[in-house]
Design a protein around this motif. Sequence first.
Motif, short mmCIF file in Angstrom:
data_model
loop_
_atom_site.label_atom_id
_atom_site.label_comp_id
_atom_site.label_asym_id
_atom_site.label_seq_id
_atom_site.Cartn_x
_atom_site.Cartn_y
_atom_site.Cartn_z
N MET A 124 35.42 55.09 44.86
CA MET A 124 36.18 53.89 45.17
C MET A 124 37.67 54.17 45.36
SD MET A 124 34.58 51.04 42.61
CE MET A 124 33.03 50.22 42.99
N ILE A 125 38.16 55.25 44.76
CA ILE A 125 39.61 55.50 44.77
C ILE A 125 39.97 56.85 45.35
CG2 ILE A 125 40.03 53.95 42.81
CD1 ILE A 125 40.14 56.43 40.99
N ALA A 126 39.00 57.57 45.92
CA ALA A 126 39.26 58.93 46.40
C ALA A 126 40.27 58.98 47.53
CB ALA A 126 37.95 59.60 46.82
N ASP A 127 40.47 57.86 48.26
CA ASP A 127 41.48 57.85 49.31
C ASP A 127 42.87 57.55 48.77
OD1 ASP A 127 40.65 55.21 48.67
OD2 ASP A 127 41.44 54.47 50.59
N LEU A 128 42.95 57.20 47.49
CA LEU A 128 44.22 56.86 46.87
C LEU A 128 44.69 57.89 45.85
CD1 LEU A 128 43.71 53.06 46.08
CD2 LEU A 128 44.86 54.06 48.07
N PRO B 275 51.92 51.08 30.70
CA PRO B 275 51.09 49.94 31.12
C PRO B 275 49.61 50.22 30.93
CG PRO B 275 52.69 50.55 32.82
CD PRO B 275 52.68 51.66 31.82
N VAL B 276 48.89 49.24 30.40
CA VAL B 276 47.45 49.37 30.17
C VAL B 276 46.74 48.20 30.86
CG1 VAL B 276 45.60 49.47 28.47
CG2 VAL B 276 47.82 50.52 27.96
N LEU B 277 45.76 48.53 31.69
CA LEU B 277 44.92 47.52 32.31
C LEU B 277 43.57 47.54 31.60
CD1 LEU B 277 44.21 45.50 34.63
CD2 LEU B 277 43.39 47.49 35.91
N ILE B 278 43.20 46.43 30.98
CA ILE B 278 41.91 46.29 30.33
C ILE B 278 40.97 45.59 31.31
CG2 ILE B 278 40.66 45.22 28.42
CD1 ILE B 278 43.27 45.37 26.78
N VAL B 279 39.85 46.24 31.63
CA VAL B 279 38.87 45.67 32.56
C VAL B 279 37.56 45.49 31.82
CG1 VAL B 279 37.73 45.89 34.78
CG2 VAL B 279 39.99 46.93 34.44
N HIS B 280 36.99 44.30 31.92
CA HIS B 280 35.77 44.02 31.15
C HIS B 280 34.84 43.15 31.96
CE1 HIS B 280 34.57 44.80 26.92
NE2 HIS B 280 33.68 43.86 27.17
N GLY B 281 33.56 43.46 31.90
CA GLY B 281 32.56 42.64 32.56
C GLY B 281 32.34 41.34 31.82
N GLU B 282 32.27 40.26 32.56
CA GLU B 282 32.06 38.93 31.98
C GLU B 282 30.79 38.86 31.15
OE1 GLU B 282 31.21 34.43 33.77
OE2 GLU B 282 30.82 36.23 34.97
N LEU B 283 29.74 39.61 31.56
CA LEU B 283 28.42 39.51 30.95
C LEU B 283 28.09 40.69 30.04
CD1 LEU B 283 26.49 38.24 34.11
CD2 LEU B 283 27.55 36.89 32.30
N ASP B 284 29.07 41.50 29.73
CA ASP B 284 28.86 42.62 28.81
C ASP B 284 28.36 42.09 27.47
OD1 ASP B 284 29.10 44.98 27.19
OD2 ASP B 284 30.69 45.71 28.48
N LEU B 285 27.38 42.77 26.87
CA LEU B 285 26.90 42.35 25.54
C LEU B 285 27.99 42.49 24.49
CD1 LEU B 285 23.28 43.83 25.42
CD2 LEU B 285 24.03 41.57 26.15
N ARG B 286 29.00 43.31 24.76
CA ARG B 286 30.23 43.31 23.98
C ARG B 286 31.18 42.43 24.78
NH1 ARG B 286 28.35 48.05 25.56
NH2 ARG B 286 27.76 49.71 24.12
N ALA C 111 38.55 46.06 44.00
CA ALA C 111 39.79 45.34 44.33
C ALA C 111 40.77 45.38 43.17
CB ALA C 111 39.46 43.89 44.71
N VAL C 112 40.26 45.16 41.96
CA VAL C 112 41.12 45.21 40.76
C VAL C 112 41.70 46.60 40.56
CG1 VAL C 112 41.09 45.11 38.23
CG2 VAL C 112 40.06 43.26 39.57
N LEU C 113 40.84 47.60 40.64
CA LEU C 113 41.27 48.98 40.37
C LEU C 113 42.24 49.48 41.44
CD1 LEU C 113 40.67 51.06 38.16
CD2 LEU C 113 38.99 52.08 39.70
#
Length: 253
Positions: free
Chosen positions: A40-44, A199-210, A247-249
């Motif tokens: 997803m980010i290899a071009d960046l 800077p820290v970006l926290i990314v989390h799935g809405e449906l994660d069991l955590r 998109a977020v990353l």
Amino acid sequence: MIRADDGCRLWTKVSGEGPPVVLVHGGPGWWDVLDGLAAMIADLATVHQWDQRGAGRSERRGPYTVDRFVADLEVVRRSTGHERIILIGHSWGAGLALQYCLAHPDRVEHLAYVSGVGLDGTPASYRERVEEILEREHYDDPWLAQLSTGFADRATALEQARRLITPRFEPNHACAAELTADLRTWTDREAACRTIGLPVLIVHGELDLRPPTVTDSLLAALPDARREVIAGAAHYPWIEAPEAFAAVLRRWL
């Protein structure tokens, strides 16, 4: 292969072009499964992947301690040829990346903390929800079944888990147990986190069991942190919601 300072051979892989990004995979006791994220980010960015000691294509030897794994990550950082790197950690790897930032704050530009937990660790509710799924759905491969609980769509979860760990190696359960025990001895992490200025970006799935709320304590403790919740995704957002996650990353990078 690169060698840690104690001689342990660590498998690495490099792709892309641009600023150095090091991916820190989850587990503990297993190997890098982040090819999809890397693409997803290899071009960046120039993306550096590695198998942590004890599993996958790296040498199967200890010691299995947080300090040792932080030291291994420093060896990976040196292999990039850059003084400062960008870190992206997933699950257990998010916690390991955070520990590296505490040990080497001058070596990291910024951190993406993907599907990790907060300062209180994994909540009891997570284990209960996993057990509910495993009791309801019966599979011949217990470890694959466990991994499948990280996916929200139960109809495709097992196949998603199987693809995630292909090629498959033998997980190192002793490594996982020893690192988990070592983590429990770490104290006063809240005060330490307050010293991290990057800077820290926290990314989390809405449906994660955590659920995303498990990172509330981390969000409060880190001076420069924000959280993005990926709708429709659980523990592996680059697989379950690739467009939203990318998109977020990419914006963050």
